[in-house]
Write a protein that holds these residues in place. Sequence first.
Motif, PDB file in Angstrom:
ATOM      1  N   SER A  87      29.915  36.084  39.673  1.00  7.83           N
ATOM      2  CA  SER A  87      30.890  35.520  41.750  1.00  7.83           C
ATOM      3  C   SER A  87      30.009  36.224  42.604  1.00  7.83           C
ATOM      4  CB  SER A  87      32.299  36.099  41.682  1.00  7.83           C
ATOM      5  OG  SER A  87      32.413  37.334  41.433  1.00  7.83           O
ATOM      6  N   GLU A  88      30.389  36.471  43.872  1.00  8.00           N
ATOM      7  CA  GLU A  88      29.786  37.320  44.930  1.00  8.00           C
ATOM      8  C   GLU A  88      29.835  38.082  44.910  1.00  8.00           C
ATOM      9  OE1 GLU A  88      26.635  36.327  46.788  1.00  8.00           O
ATOM     10  OE2 GLU A  88      26.634  38.484  47.447  1.00  8.00           O
ATOM     11  N   SER A  89      31.644  38.597  44.873  1.00  8.98           N
ATOM     12  CA  SER A  89      31.716  39.793  44.703  1.00  8.98           C
ATOM     13  C   SER A  89      31.175  41.282  43.706  1.00  8.98           C
ATOM     14  CB  SER A  89      33.373  40.205  44.928  1.00  8.98           C
ATOM     15  OG  SER A  89      34.252  39.722  43.664  1.00  8.98           O
ATOM     16  N   LYS A  90      31.505  40.359  42.360  1.00 10.58           N
ATOM     17  CA  LYS A  90      31.548  41.053  41.620  1.00 10.58           C
ATOM     18  C   LYS A  90      29.574  41.199  41.878  1.00 10.58           C
ATOM     19  CE  LYS A  90      33.387  43.122  38.086  1.00 10.58           C
ATOM     20  NZ  LYS A  90      33.192  42.733  37.126  1.00 10.58           N
ATOM     21  N   LEU A 112      38.104  41.436  42.283  1.00  8.01           N
ATOM     22  CA  LEU A 112      38.945  42.024  43.221  1.00  8.01           C
ATOM     23  C   LEU A 112      40.359  42.076  42.669  1.00  8.01           C
ATOM     24  CD1 LEU A 112      37.321  39.719  46.083  1.00  8.01           C
ATOM     25  CD2 LEU A 112      37.198  41.804  45.822  1.00  8.01           C
ATOM     26  N   SER A 113      40.979  43.514  42.848  1.00  8.54           N
ATOM     27  CA  SER A 113      42.228  43.262  42.408  1.00  8.54           C
ATOM     28  C   SER A 113      43.848  43.004  42.834  1.00  8.54           C
ATOM     29  CB  SER A 113      42.287  44.185  41.969  1.00  8.54           C
ATOM     30  OG  SER A 113      41.809  45.054  40.570  1.00  8.54           O
ATOM     31  N   LEU A 114      44.588  42.172  43.104  1.00  9.86           N
ATOM     32  CA  LEU A 114      45.695  41.695  44.060  1.00  9.86           C
ATOM     33  C   LEU A 114      46.228  42.972  43.817  1.00  9.86           C
ATOM     34  CD1 LEU A 114      45.971  37.829  42.681  1.00  9.86           C
ATOM     35  CD2 LEU A 114      45.608  39.226  44.922  1.00  9.86           C
ATOM     36  N   PRO A 115      47.627  42.657  44.859  1.00  9.17           N
ATOM     37  CA  PRO A 115      48.718  44.565  44.916  1.00  9.17           C
ATOM     38  C   PRO A 115      49.477  44.136  43.513  1.00  9.17           C
ATOM     39  CG  PRO A 115      48.678  43.377  47.011  1.00  9.17           C
ATOM     40  CD  PRO A 115      47.937  42.199  46.026  1.00  9.17           C
ATOM     41  N   LEU A 134      45.705  36.828  47.313  1.00 12.95           N
ATOM     42  CA  LEU A 134      44.474  35.349  47.255  1.00 12.95           C
ATOM     43  C   LEU A 134      43.841  34.198  48.052  1.00 12.95           C
ATOM     44  CD1 LEU A 134      48.146  34.081  45.928  1.00 12.95           C
ATOM     45  CD2 LEU A 134      46.610  34.469  44.840  1.00 12.95           C
ATOM     46  N   ASP A 135      43.981  34.682  49.033  1.00 15.12           N
ATOM     47  CA  ASP A 135      42.716  33.723  49.721  1.00 15.12           C
ATOM     48  C   ASP A 135      41.136  33.771  49.681  1.00 15.12           C
ATOM     49  OD1 ASP A 135      44.741  32.790  52.934  1.00 15.12           O
ATOM     50  OD2 ASP A 135      44.171  31.904  51.179  1.00 15.12           O
ATOM     51  N   GLU A 136      41.246  35.694  49.707  1.00 12.17           N
ATOM     52  CA  GLU A 136      39.601  35.726  48.972  1.00 12.17           C
ATOM     53  C   GLU A 136      38.881  35.588  47.731  1.00 12.17           C
ATOM     54  OE1 GLU A 136      40.708  40.207  50.737  1.00 12.17           O
ATOM     55  OE2 GLU A 136      39.270  40.068  50.434  1.00 12.17           O
ATOM     56  N   ILE A 137      40.045  35.578  47.110  1.00 10.64           N
ATOM     57  CA  ILE A 137      39.930  35.390  45.631  1.00 10.64           C
ATOM     58  C   ILE A 137      39.644  33.917  45.476  1.00 10.64           C
ATOM     59  CG2 ILE A 137      40.878  34.984  43.384  1.00 10.64           C
ATOM     60  CD1 ILE A 137      42.133  38.067  43.970  1.00 10.64           C
ATOM     61  N   ALA A 184      41.979  30.478  40.537  1.00 11.69           N
ATOM     62  CA  ALA A 184      40.975  30.431  40.406  1.00 11.69           C
ATOM     63  C   ALA A 184      40.694  28.495  39.778  1.00 11.69           C
ATOM     64  CB  ALA A 184      40.420  31.334  38.500  1.00 11.69           C
ATOM     65  N   ILE A 185      41.824  27.620  39.050  1.00 11.48           N
ATOM     66  CA  ILE A 185      42.237  26.424  38.948  1.00 11.48           C
ATOM     67  C   ILE A 185      41.717  25.998  40.186  1.00 11.48           C
ATOM     68  CG2 ILE A 185      43.660  25.269  38.062  1.00 11.48           C
ATOM     69  CD1 ILE A 185      44.761  27.228  36.171  1.00 11.48           C
TER      70      ILE A 185
END
Lengths: 296, 221
Positions: free
Chosen positions: A70-73, A113-116, A123-126, A159-160
């Motif tokens: 993924s781009e973030s990773k 990326l971790s959610l609170p 969730l949108d970023e993910i 992701a789904i």
Amino acid sequence: MQPHELRTRIEAGPLLLDGGLGTMLIREGLDHGKAPEWWLVEEPDRLRSIHRRYAEAGSDILLTNTFGGSESKLASMGLGGRCRELSHRAVELARQAAGQRILVAGDMGPTGLSLPPIGSASLDEIRDQYHAQASALAAAGADLLVLETVYDRREALTAIEAARETGLALLVFMTFESRPRGFFTLMGDPLVPTLLALAEAGADGVGMNCSVSSTVMLRMVQEAASAGVERLMAQPNAGDPLPSAAGVTYAADPGTFAADARSMLRSGLRVVGGCCGTTPEFIGSLRSVLDQPEAR
Amino acid sequence: MPTTSPPTYPSMQEAILSGDERCAAGLARAAIDSGLLALDIVEKGFIPGVKRSGELWEAGEYFLPELVASAQAMKAAMEVLRPHLETGSGWTGAARVVIGTVKGDIHDIGKSLVAALLSANGFLVFDEGVDVPVERFVTRAREVEARIICASALLTTTMGVQRQLVAAVRSARLDSKVLVGGAPVNLEWATSIGADGYADSAVTAVTAARRILMEAAHATT
């Protein structure tokens, strides 16, 4: 491959994924802590050779070297801005090893990326991360998509949602652990309700990967199968990790792994593979198990 | 303004267990204002809540979100209470730990789990987050008189920062012990950089932290 096609194939007979890729890359000399995706750029021949060994061992599906793609990773590992490029290289390399008969699955792991309350991502970023990666893998010609090692149900469901927009079939694995009250993800998602939710959200196959040995995962399979989870999948580790001065090795042998897989198939498992510590030898043992008449 | 009775210790424990940061900070403030001793507020109110959170984790009732939320509520309470605790003049309560993922590295799950488990085991944890420069580890450790600094690094490229941290801690003449962790870190690495300990999981991190404290205690007797 369209979702219904893959579902039909899964229902017709058990499918064999490949084994550990990170494991093999480290054996071949990948520096600890270095992103495996670097070898798409630096060592494509050796990477292709690893894919080929799994193909020869009998895998029905090869997973691309894009677990951290993924781009973030990628950005956190010195490969920022290269998601599309690396997705293409990865599919191309796997395709060269797969030939005509074997399917190439675009592999996706967690975005990092971790959610609170763990982190502050939304969730949108993910969703955007998965959408970008899934689209790139689809555009590169992957036959299907695989999501693995997710341990937050919210991330998996997002992701789904994102991956299904590509129209490709999608297999989803989450990582569960054995806790006092049963099988849960690190975030506390319970095994059966979570797998059912993944299926409900549109995953074409659902199951577990990583963290546990085949013997522990067998119990997860039995619980899920008894509860009626369909198109069930499993990718155990090669036993428990044994840290030493030299690094980490895994305890189980291919024989035990294969025996556990046979039991899993008898319980109703439809897709099997290997995760950390597994090698082409493990996949070869699984191939023998799947080729026995009673495995159908 | 009508006077209200001071907040109860069970209510403080509950704020921690429910992971309610605002409530925990509010109760800490009200407790101080009502005249309760800061030391009592920490040791009788909030720490039992954190310990209970750890017990629930062991029992498989609490998972990472609950544990982290409890640790964050504890942090919020401690931010209110810290100025009122007399450091260096008698508070021998929970050992203070500064923890973070080193500069250049943003991996946080393992570090958060260690922070939460240390907190649950009675340590007072100051979690600096991720991408933490060496100077910030040192400054914070000095400020809170940390017994232990825990530094996590998950990349071979960022492991080197752990080495820099150990050097900085020594040259700053801090008493803090340095504990290192992260997937590529092993005993060989920890020894070579002069760290005081290493841990390969959150559970062994707690054991290592306790061992460091015990060794320090024995050294002074």
